[in-house]
Scaffold this active site. Structure first.
Site, PDB file in Angstrom:
ATOM      1  N   HIS A 161      41.187  42.929  47.119  1.00  0.00           N
ATOM      2  CA  HIS A 161      41.638  41.493  47.034  1.00  0.00           C
ATOM      3  C   HIS A 161      41.102  40.593  48.100  1.00  0.00           C
ATOM      4  CE1 HIS A 161      44.048  37.903  47.773  1.00  0.00           C
ATOM      5  NE2 HIS A 161      44.644  38.257  46.390  1.00  0.00           N
ATOM      6  N   ASP A 283      49.655  37.158  39.556  1.00  0.00           N
ATOM      7  CA  ASP A 283      49.178  36.337  40.948  1.00  0.00           C
ATOM      8  C   ASP A 283      50.390  35.597  41.875  1.00  0.00           C
ATOM      9  OD1 ASP A 283      47.329  36.450  43.531  1.00  0.00           O
ATOM     10  OD2 ASP A 283      46.370  35.658  42.353  1.00  0.00           O
TER      11      ASP A 283
END
Length: 320
Positions: A161, A283
């Site tokens: 990430h 997300d």
């Protein structure tokens, strides 16, 4: 259609106060409390939002920067263990609705490898999310390779990430343009470069069954993949890779739709890594479940491919 979302974030009060409050990067100051409230909730509010938008399962992961901002290895280990225990408890409380990616104390790679094994074997987590570099150290360094060896042995993926670009202030590349620091450009700049460092380090030659997951439809890598491959073939710069970069992208990388709801970008990702290596994600709560679902439901792909992206690929990768 069943939908499994792979990059959906949570945080605890303690971790938020220690590592995220007062962050240099904020997308929208007025949005902070909205996001905070929903990352803290791993229960009824989150489940209502999932139900309203037809999301079957969220794979939960600690929001960036996570514990990788912690300079002390012992503190990081304790924080990782406590966070993984908490996450496993929330998953157990809502079977079938939540799964989880572990937090790793990468400040101590040996401890991180052991914590990954504990999280998978004892807690039932499905892999780990790594929030960028660890206190300035990128993960291609050989010190971290025991983590990859363990992930391969456990047959679980690592999700890379993004974080705020390292040395953004010192290098001055974003000076005067804070709008470029986050998801508009800086996040992909940082995470894409990080992923390519791993690729060119030979990690996937040493651990050929290791899988790396990238969000945001590949952090710009699919768009540049052809040029990257061509440049590699013209001048390998002394690298000793056994295959071409495109081969590793197609054999060792997965890509999710998190926070990048673009049809051209989706089609580019599918063309680059193949339909079996593209996964659905939102997300949440940085992006809305409703927008992520609307995007994938209307994407210009076949229903068979849509089912692969929405759940079948995730079921195979995470053994759900």
């Amino acid at each position: 259609m069943k939908r499994i979302a792979l990059e959906e974030h949570f945080v605890t009060e303690e971790l938020y106060d220690r590592y995220s409050r007062g962050s240099k990067f904020v997308i929208d100051p007025g949005h902070v409390e909205y996001v905070l409230g929903r990352t803290l909730d791993v229960g009824e509010q989150r489940l209502r939002d999932m139900d309203e938008n037809g999301i079957t399962t969220q794979v939960l992961s600690l929001r960036q920067p996570g514990i990788q901002a912690e300079p002390d290895a012992g503190t990081a280990l304790k924080a990782a263990q406590a966070t993984n225990d908490y996450l496993a408890g929330r998953v157990a409380a809502h079977p079938g609705r939540f799964a989880g990616f572990a937090v790793l104390p990468l400040q101590d790679p040996a401890a991180a490898a052991d914590e990954l094994e504990r999280a998978v074997r004892e807690l039932g987590l499905r892999g780990a999310m790594i929030n960028g570099h660890s206190c300035g150290r990128y993960l291609d360094h050989k010190d971290f390779w025991p983590v990859y060896e363990r992930a391969q042995a456990l047959d679980v993926p690592l999700y890379l990430h993004p974080v705020r670009p390292q040395q953004a202030d010192e290098l001055r590349i974003f000076e005067g343009h804070p709008e470029l620091l986050g998801p508009s450009w800086g996040f992909a700049f940082e995470a894409g470069t990080h992923a390519l460092r791993l690729l060119f380090s030979g990690v996937f030659d040493a651990f050929p069954r290791l899988n790396l997951v990238l969000g945001h439809l590949g952090e710009n890598i699919p768009y540049m993949a052809w040029r990257l491959n061509r440049s590699f073939k013209r001048a390998s710069f002394g690298t000793t890779l056994r295959k071409e970069p495109l081969d590793y992208l197609r054999e060792n990388f997965y890509i999710t739709t998190s926070g990048h709801f673009s049809n051209p970008a989706l089609l580019c990702a599918v063309e680059t890594v193949g339909i079996d290596r593209v996964l659905f994600a939102v997300d949440y709560p940085f992006e809305l479940n409703s927008e992520g679902v609307e995007f994938i439901d209307n994407a210009p792909i076949s229903d068979e491919d849509r089912a692969k992206i929405c759940h079948r690929n995730a079921e195979a990768l995470l053994k759900l």
